[in-house]
Design a protein around this motif. Structure first.
Motif, PDB file in Angstrom:
ATOM      1  N   PHE A 139       7.290  17.519  40.835  1.00  0.00           N
ATOM      2  CA  PHE A 139       6.616  16.586  41.748  1.00  0.00           C
ATOM      3  C   PHE A 139       7.642  15.763  42.535  1.00  0.00           C
ATOM      4  CE2 PHE A 139       2.642  16.497  38.809  1.00  0.00           C
ATOM      5  CZ  PHE A 139       2.251  17.722  39.325  1.00  0.00           C
ATOM      6  N   LEU A 140       8.921  15.828  42.131  1.00  0.00           N
ATOM      7  CA  LEU A 140      10.026  15.283  42.919  1.00  0.00           C
ATOM      8  C   LEU A 140      10.997  16.416  43.209  1.00  0.00           C
ATOM      9  CD1 LEU A 140      10.978  11.932  41.082  1.00  0.00           C
ATOM     10  CD2 LEU A 140       9.439  12.210  43.022  1.00  0.00           C
ATOM     11  N   ASN A 141      11.589  16.408  44.410  1.00  0.00           N
ATOM     12  CA  ASN A 141      12.597  17.429  44.698  1.00  0.00           C
ATOM     13  C   ASN A 141      13.975  16.931  44.271  1.00  0.00           C
ATOM     14  OD1 ASN A 141      13.547  15.695  46.694  1.00  0.00           O
ATOM     15  ND2 ASN A 141      12.718  16.857  48.400  1.00  0.00           N
ATOM     16  N   SER A 142      15.032  17.661  44.605  1.00  0.00           N
ATOM     17  CA  SER A 142      16.366  17.327  44.084  1.00  0.00           C
ATOM     18  C   SER A 142      16.910  16.014  44.636  1.00  0.00           C
ATOM     19  CB  SER A 142      17.362  18.462  44.378  1.00  0.00           C
ATOM     20  OG  SER A 142      17.510  18.617  45.768  1.00  0.00           O
ATOM     21  N   THR A 143      16.338  15.522  45.764  1.00  0.00           N
ATOM     22  CA  THR A 143      16.761  14.212  46.273  1.00  0.00           C
ATOM     23  C   THR A 143      15.744  13.135  45.882  1.00  0.00           C
ATOM     24  OG1 THR A 143      15.702  14.628  48.410  1.00  0.00           O
ATOM     25  CG2 THR A 143      18.036  15.144  48.229  1.00  0.00           C
ATOM     26  N   LEU A 144      14.877  13.494  44.910  1.00  0.00           N
ATOM     27  CA  LEU A 144      13.924  12.566  44.304  1.00  0.00           C
ATOM     28  C   LEU A 144      12.851  12.091  45.281  1.00  0.00           C
ATOM     29  CD1 LEU A 144      16.417  10.535  42.080  1.00  0.00           C
ATOM     30  CD2 LEU A 144      15.162  12.621  41.509  1.00  0.00           C
ATOM     31  N   LYS A 145      12.551  12.936  46.271  1.00  0.00           N
ATOM     32  CA  LYS A 145      11.423  12.664  47.165  1.00  0.00           C
ATOM     33  C   LYS A 145      10.180  13.325  46.598  1.00  0.00           C
ATOM     34  CE  LYS A 145      13.590  13.937  51.129  1.00  0.00           C
ATOM     35  NZ  LYS A 145      13.856  14.151  52.536  1.00  0.00           N
ATOM     36  N   MET A 146       9.022  12.686  46.812  1.00  0.00           N
ATOM     37  CA  MET A 146       7.769  13.266  46.319  1.00  0.00           C
ATOM     38  C   MET A 146       7.453  14.574  47.038  1.00  0.00           C
ATOM     39  SD  MET A 146       5.071  10.142  45.705  1.00  0.00           S
ATOM     40  CE  MET A 146       5.279   9.390  47.315  1.00  0.00           C
ATOM     41  N   VAL A 147       7.037  15.562  46.272  1.00  0.00           N
ATOM     42  CA  VAL A 147       6.609  16.840  46.836  1.00  0.00           C
ATOM     43  C   VAL A 147       5.085  16.739  46.977  1.00  0.00           C
ATOM     44  CG1 VAL A 147       6.647  19.349  46.580  1.00  0.00           C
ATOM     45  CG2 VAL A 147       8.516  17.980  45.657  1.00  0.00           C
ATOM     46  N   ARG A 148       4.660  16.199  48.115  1.00  0.00           N
ATOM     47  CA  ARG A 148       3.261  15.820  48.291  1.00  0.00           C
ATOM     48  C   ARG A 148       2.303  17.002  48.155  1.00  0.00           C
ATOM     49  NH1 ARG A 148       2.935  10.581  50.481  1.00  0.00           N
ATOM     50  NH2 ARG A 148       5.012   9.795  50.950  1.00  0.00           N
ATOM     51  N   GLY A 149       2.718  18.149  48.677  1.00  0.00           N
ATOM     52  CA  GLY A 149       1.846  19.320  48.614  1.00  0.00           C
ATOM     53  C   GLY A 149       1.517  19.706  47.178  1.00  0.00           C
ATOM     54  N   LYS A 150       2.550  19.709  46.340  1.00  0.00           N
ATOM     55  CA  LYS A 150       2.343  20.099  44.929  1.00  0.00           C
ATOM     56  C   LYS A 150       1.526  19.049  44.179  1.00  0.00           C
ATOM     57  CE  LYS A 150       6.231  23.246  44.330  1.00  0.00           C
ATOM     58  NZ  LYS A 150       7.486  23.559  43.671  1.00  0.00           N
ATOM     59  N   ILE A 151       1.786  17.775  44.461  1.00  0.00           N
ATOM     60  CA  ILE A 151       1.026  16.702  43.801  1.00  0.00           C
ATOM     61  C   ILE A 151      -0.440  16.786  44.202  1.00  0.00           C
ATOM     62  CG2 ILE A 151       0.745  14.187  43.632  1.00  0.00           C
ATOM     63  CD1 ILE A 151       3.819  13.978  44.119  1.00  0.00           C
ATOM     64  N   THR A 152      -0.679  16.977  45.494  1.00  0.00           N
ATOM     65  CA  THR A 152      -2.054  17.066  46.001  1.00  0.00           C
ATOM     66  C   THR A 152      -2.791  18.249  45.394  1.00  0.00           C
ATOM     67  OG1 THR A 152      -1.346  16.048  48.078  1.00  0.00           O
ATOM     68  CG2 THR A 152      -3.453  17.221  48.107  1.00  0.00           C
ATOM     69  N   GLU A 153      -2.098  19.375  45.339  1.00  0.00           N
ATOM     70  CA  GLU A 153      -2.721  20.585  44.782  1.00  0.00           C
ATOM     71  C   GLU A 153      -3.041  20.409  43.300  1.00  0.00           C
ATOM     72  OE1 GLU A 153      -1.563  25.315  44.139  1.00  0.00           O
ATOM     73  OE2 GLU A 153      -0.272  24.051  45.379  1.00  0.00           O
ATOM     74  N   PHE A 154      -2.097  19.841  42.556  1.00  0.00           N
ATOM     75  CA  PHE A 154      -2.268  19.683  41.107  1.00  0.00           C
ATOM     76  C   PHE A 154      -3.406  18.712  40.785  1.00  0.00           C
ATOM     77  CE2 PHE A 154      -1.356  17.930  36.907  1.00  0.00           C
ATOM     78  CZ  PHE A 154      -1.085  19.089  36.176  1.00  0.00           C
ATOM     79  N   TYR A 155      -3.498  17.635  41.580  1.00  0.00           N
ATOM     80  CA  TYR A 155      -4.502  16.603  41.295  1.00  0.00           C
ATOM     81  C   TYR A 155      -5.733  16.716  42.203  1.00  0.00           C
ATOM     82  CZ  TYR A 155      -1.191  14.263  38.197  1.00  0.00           C
ATOM     83  OH  TYR A 155      -0.333  13.964  37.162  1.00  0.00           O
ATOM     84  N   LYS A 156      -5.998  17.922  42.702  1.00  0.00           N
ATOM     85  CA  LYS A 156      -7.109  18.099  43.651  1.00  0.00           C
ATOM     86  C   LYS A 156      -8.437  17.576  43.097  1.00  0.00           C
ATOM     87  CE  LYS A 156      -9.433  21.444  46.626  1.00  0.00           C
ATOM     88  NZ  LYS A 156     -10.759  20.901  46.330  1.00  0.00           N
ATOM     89  N   GLN A 157      -8.730  17.912  41.833  1.00  0.00           N
ATOM     90  CA  GLN A 157     -10.009  17.473  41.261  1.00  0.00           C
ATOM     91  C   GLN A 157     -10.081  15.955  41.142  1.00  0.00           C
ATOM     92  OE1 GLN A 157     -10.193  19.967  37.655  1.00  0.00           O
ATOM     93  NE2 GLN A 157     -11.976  20.972  38.564  1.00  0.00           N
ATOM     94  N   ARG A 158      -8.963  15.328  40.773  1.00  0.00           N
ATOM     95  CA  ARG A 158      -8.935  13.872  40.661  1.00  0.00           C
ATOM     96  C   ARG A 158      -9.148  13.236  42.043  1.00  0.00           C
ATOM     97  NH1 ARG A 158      -5.732  13.063  35.902  1.00  0.00           N
ATOM     98  NH2 ARG A 158      -5.464  10.828  36.206  1.00  0.00           N
TER      99      ARG A 158
END
Length: 636
Positions: free
Chosen positions: A591-610
């Motif tokens: 959910f963070l990339n190597s420069t510690l930025k949020m990977v919004r696409g993956k977070i959104t996909e993972f928490y879609k139901q929430r």
């Protein structure tokens, strides 16, 4: 003369041969390598590669923690006329690593011992990969593996017998030849390989030096991953060009141990400047404030008073001490002597400034470091631009901006039709110059979408002010989009929430043409526990759960009408509902990339139901069963 990295290094060696270039901690003590000494190893390494049959244009991958031989390996690869594919040691998914090696057509992988198991796990499915060079001594080398010491011996013998072949190979390298293929983090699809030429790098080094001249006595501890474009150019190559030196963080047995070595190494190296990203800056601040708290309530109150005065005195940096604020100077100097100077000693005592990149740096964080006498100057760049586009520097800076544009780079702000906008108007940041990448490796479609008539379309939203300072507002892809089509960048709100609330550790806002904005919030467990204990509440009880949820809501409400920070952001973009999360965003869960930025696409996909649940009447009620359950399980 061709403006290659090879010739840049050769020129530096001739000018600064006896200067220290690289430092690495061995057996608990830093050992130095001069420019002359490094050149000898580069020649041996390159000759060794040629003796193995490496041809001009071949690709080799480099996967290692920061060390002297990271730089020597890269230069050796380039001297052999080959192309380096620098890969992050943080890539643990073997399929991700396999994609990069396969897609680039890597013939040889150069790895540290800690990364060797990854290559062994995938090499049977990589027909182009012929050999692995290991940068550390290990006992169980396999048939297709070679220790770097043996490579250097072979190279030394090759040089004695056929030295002219290496010289011819070096001279055959032209400035437009490829130097690196740097892979993006691949947050939405397969990662793209950014092709940077020798001239892309040397041009950007010249541009960076035009903004910030680096004296040859400067030194840094290179904390950021060395494969990262920011550390690569602003660190390794800019220091090399100017005859300055760099040190690697002492590698521990685990990533956490390496992280813990940073404060110790800073004191040992006594850097004159440091490269930083927001996550690192926040960590530095957290440790400073923790140290102040541990000295007692009186010192903490004094420190907070000193900060408040310093913020007022410094203003936006460029107008420091102007007007009536000059009356604050004597008291600021006193605070600096009794408080801030002591903090600076923990950074080695010579640290003049930080340069921040990688992501947007909250202005509150910039004011904090400016106050304690170690300004954190925000810069802006893209790997596709090698990467430096703009930066604040000691001579010219405005806190809150990303600085002035480097020399010999055209920058314009464009609307959605590609028309240039005047100063002050927001649009896409578009740049053109010799530092702009060649294109994406084996991806003509993506190249054509990103580079049009020589102009690189950044995908970032921003504007230029009347003084030529660039303000970066965020990625177009991460914009909040309301149901009426209006757009807004979330980064400023997210940074403000985490900076101004000790109870909110991480937050991601979401609105994709929805009726209202929602937030995914990672609470600060330590502070939540302290709050519950102070109020004699249990996370197991409904009363305690409701109290925690109300607490988080009150932190958000500080930015709404009547709140402490009211008016900082339009209310329509503040979250109307939120979901508490039980797991933080980390590199490990991707959910963070190597420069510690949020990977919004993956977070959104993972928490879609929430996310979908938050747009239901039940979910919009913050005291819903999901939030209560997260609080109940918070300390298991």
């Amino acid at each position: 003369m061709e403006r290659t990295i090879i010739n840049m290094f050769e020129t530096s060696v001739s000018k600064y041969g006896s200067n220290v270039f690289l430092k690495e901690s061995k057996n608990g003590k830093y050992e130095a390598l001069t420019y002359d000494e490094a050149k000898k190893y580069v020649y041996y390494f390159a000759a060794g590669l040629i003796s193995l049959g490496i041809n001009k244009g071949d690709r080799l991958a480099l996967i290692s923690e920061g060390r002297n031989f990271w730089v020597i390996s890269e230069l050796g690869i380039l001297y052999a006329g080959a192309v380096n594919v620098p890969i992050s040691v943080k890539i643990d998914e073997l399929n991700d690593l396999k994609f990069r090696l396969d897609h680039s057509g890597t013939r040889i992988a150069v790895v540290s011992a800690s990364q060797l198991h990854k290559i062994r796990g995938i090499k049977n499915d990589l027909p182009e990969l012929e050999k692995t060079i290991v940068l550390d001594k290990i006992d169980d080398l396999q048939e297709d593996e070679l220790c770097v010491e043996d490579l250097l011996k072979t190279g030394e013998e090759f040089l004695k017998a056929k030295g002219n072949i290496l010289i011819e190979r070096m001279q055959s390298v032209k400035e437009n030849d490829y130097a690196n293929i740097c892979y993006t983090s691949g947050t939405t699809a397969d990662p793209k390989g950014i092709v940077l030429s020798h001239r892309n790098y040397t041009a950007n080094v010249e541009q960076a030096t035009s903004l910030l001249p680096i004296p040859e006595w400067y030194t840094t501890l290179l904390i950021l991953p060395w494969d990262h474009a920011f550390a690569h150019t602003a660190g390794i190559y800019t220091l090399m060009y100017n005859g300055a030196s760099m040190a690697a963080v002492e590698t521990g047995r685990t990533p956490l141990e390496t992280l813990k070595n940073i404060p110790k190494n800073i004191k040992e190296i006594k850097p004159t400047f440091l490269l930083s990203v927001p996550a690192l800056a926040k960590n530095f601040r957290k440790n400073i404030e923790k140290g102040i708290r541990e000295k007692g309530k009186r010192i903490e109150q004094l420190f907070n008073s000193a900060l408040k005065l310093a913020y007022n005195y410094n203003a936006e940096g460029w107008n420091r001490g102007n007007g009536k604020r000059k009356l604050l100077k004597p008291l600021y100097k006193l605070y600096d002597k009794i408080l801030f100077s002591k903090i600076r000693e923990n950074f080695g005592g010579r640290l003049e400034f930080f340069i921040g990149g990688g992501a947007l740096l909250d202005i509150e964080l910039q004011r904090f470091f400016y106050a304690i006498g170690i300004p954190m100057f925000q810069g802006y760049g893209l790997t596709e631009a090698a990467p430096i586009i703009s930066a604040n520097v000691p001579a010219k800076h405005k806190l809150g901006s990303s600085g002035r544009i480097v020399d010999n780079l055209e920058v314009k702000i464009c609307d959605s039709n590609g028309s240039e906008l005047p100063a002050g108007q927001k649009g896409e940041i578009v740049v053109r110059g010799e530092n702009v990448m060649v294109g994406y490796w084996k991806n003509e479609k993506a190249t054509a979408e990103t580079i049009k008539d020589g102009w690189l379309y950044s995908g970032d939203l921003g504007y230029l002010d009347e003084d030529g300072f660039l303000y970066v507002l965020g990625r177009f892809k991460s914009l909040l989009i309301a149901s009426d089509g209006e757009k807004y960048s979330p980064e400023g709100i997210e940074e403000a929430l985490t900076e101004n609330s000790k109870f909110i550790e991480q937050v991601m806002l979401y609105n994709n043409q929805s009726p209202y904005t929602i937030a995914l919030i990672v609470p600060n467990k330590e502070q939540i526990k302290r709050f519950l204990d102070e109020n004699n509440l249990s996370h197991k009880s409904e009363e305690g759960q409701n109290a925690v949820i109300k607490l988080i809501d009150e932190e958000i409400s500080k930015f709404k009408q009547g709140g402490q920070f009211a008016g900082e952001f339009p209310e329509r973009w503040l979250p109307a509902a939120f979901s508490l999360l039980g797991e933080a965003f980390t590199e490990q869960n991707h959910f963070l990339n190597s420069t510690l930025k949020m990977v919004r696409g993956k977070i959104t996909e993972f928490y879609k139901q929430r996310i979908d649940y938050l747009y239901t009447p039940e979910g919009k009620n913050i005291y819903n069963h999901q939030n209560k359950k997260i609080v109940e399980r918070m300390f298991q």
